[in-house]
Design a protein around this motif. Structure first.
Motif, mmCIF file in Angstrom:
data_model
loop_
_atom_site.group_PDB
_atom_site.id
_atom_site.type_symbol
_atom_site.label_atom_id
_atom_site.label_comp_id
_atom_site.label_asym_id
_atom_site.label_seq_id
_atom_site.Cartn_x
_atom_site.Cartn_y
_atom_site.Cartn_z
ATOM 1 N N LEU A 98 0.843 -1.199 0.000
ATOM 2 C CA LEU A 98 0.000 0.000 0.000
ATOM 3 C C LEU A 98 0.877 1.247 0.000
ATOM 4 O O LEU A 98 1.779 1.385 0.840
ATOM 5 N N GLY A 99 0.591 2.150 -0.914
ATOM 6 C CA GLY A 99 1.304 3.416 -0.940
ATOM 7 C C GLY A 99 0.796 4.336 0.160
ATOM 8 O O GLY A 99 -0.240 4.081 0.783
ATOM 9 N N ASP A 101 -0.627 7.147 -0.011
ATOM 10 C CA ASP A 101 -1.901 7.807 -0.304
ATOM 11 C C ASP A 101 -3.023 6.820 -0.639
ATOM 12 O O ASP A 101 -4.111 7.226 -1.038
ATOM 13 N N ARG A 102 -2.753 5.522 -0.495
ATOM 14 C CA ARG A 102 -3.754 4.519 -0.855
ATOM 15 C C ARG A 102 -4.924 4.561 0.126
ATOM 16 O O ARG A 102 -4.745 4.489 1.337
ATOM 17 N N GLN A 103 -6.132 4.697 -0.405
ATOM 18 C CA GLN A 103 -7.327 4.720 0.427
ATOM 19 C C GLN A 103 -7.787 3.301 0.737
ATOM 20 O O GLN A 103 -7.806 2.444 -0.146
#
Length: 280
Positions: A98-99, A101-103
């Motif tokens: 997961l980055g 900014d990943r929601q």
């Protein structure tokens, strides 16, 4: 500024020390010890690429739990729920690619790495920890992780035992209660299939009544156990052991008050006992 630099230097030394220990254990094939040291490295230095690589790619085994994302969850929330430490959100992000900014989306399934070390605690932390009868600190987070590992291995007796231990010290621990519910539920169903109804009911009665279909299972098993006692009573009756027959049928009615035959059979057996006494 010097104090800040000294602190950063001390943290880096601690990370390097644990990383080198991890390497040494890994080379000796002591995987569990290596994992512990690499995770401690990440506690001090969350971006340590080599330690992350070892934990994610080189240390194999079923060391994960599954977590279903709920509405409003953040990585820090999930880290708090699973590790009692929101700062371990980076581990969950890394293991799930997961980055920053990943929601998170509700019902998304995340892999939660099981940590087998206790993070260093300050004196303030220790004051908040429960104590056993010897006055020693009980680390309920470590015990919970062990319970999760046992559950994943389907060692339900061990998972239930460890969960119960946690609840003795922290009755409001929701994760421990959930593990106890599920472990006793699975064990109870398994014992029921083996017709070990008394043992099964002892375990199922530890499960919260609103949990899954446990209420229905308990009612069904009580009727099955009632029938076992009824059949035993019939055997005693045919062997003319009337008092033992009555005892078994009493047990039948305790478990199943609406049993279609037990009440009438008890009355019949008592009448026979009275006639036998009168005859003597």
């Amino acid at each position: 500024m010097k104090k800040v630099a000294d602190l950063k230097s001390q943290i880096q030394r601690s990370a390097d020390e644990h990383y080198n220990k991890g390497l040494s254990y890994y080379q000796k094939h002591l995987i569990r010890k290596a994992r512990k040291e690499f995770l401690l490295t990440l506690y001090y230095h969350p971006d340590h690429k080599e330690a992350l690589d070892y934990v994610k790619n080189k240390l194999h085994g079923e060391e994960f739990l599954s977590y279903e994302v709920k509405e409003g969850d953040t990585l820090k929330d999930i880290a708090q729920k699973n590790y009692n430490d929101p700062q371990k959100d980076f581990l969950i992000a890394y293991f799930n690619d997961l980055g920053k900014d990943r929601q998170l989306v509700p019902k998304m399934i995340l892999k939660i790495p099981i940590l087998e070390f206790t993070r260093p605690r300050s004196p303030m932390d220790q004051k908040e920890l429960p104590m056993d009868e010897k006055g020693e600190i009980v680390d309920t987070r470590e015990t919970l992780n062990r319970a999760k590992v046992a559950y994943r291995a389907r060692d339900y007796p061990q998972a239930a035992s460890l969960s119960q231990k946690i609840l003795e010290y922290v009755p409001e621990d929701k994760e421990a209660r959930e593990l106890l519910n599920e472990s006793c539920y699975q064990l109870g169903k398994s014992l029921g299939l083996k017709k070990k109804y008394e043992e099964a009911l002892t375990l199922l009665n530890q499960v919260e009544l609103g949990y899954k279909d446990v209420r229905k299972i308990i009612i069904t098993m009580k009727k099955q156990l009632a029938e076992v006692h009824y059949v035993d009573g019939v055997k005693y009756f045919t062997e003319e052991e009337l008092e033992k027959a009555i005892q078994e049928w009493d047990k039948t009615l305790l478990l199943d008050p609406n049993h279609p035959k037990a009440r009438g059979d008890i009355e019949n057996a008592r009448n026979l006992l009275k006639k036998l006494k009168d005859f003597k």
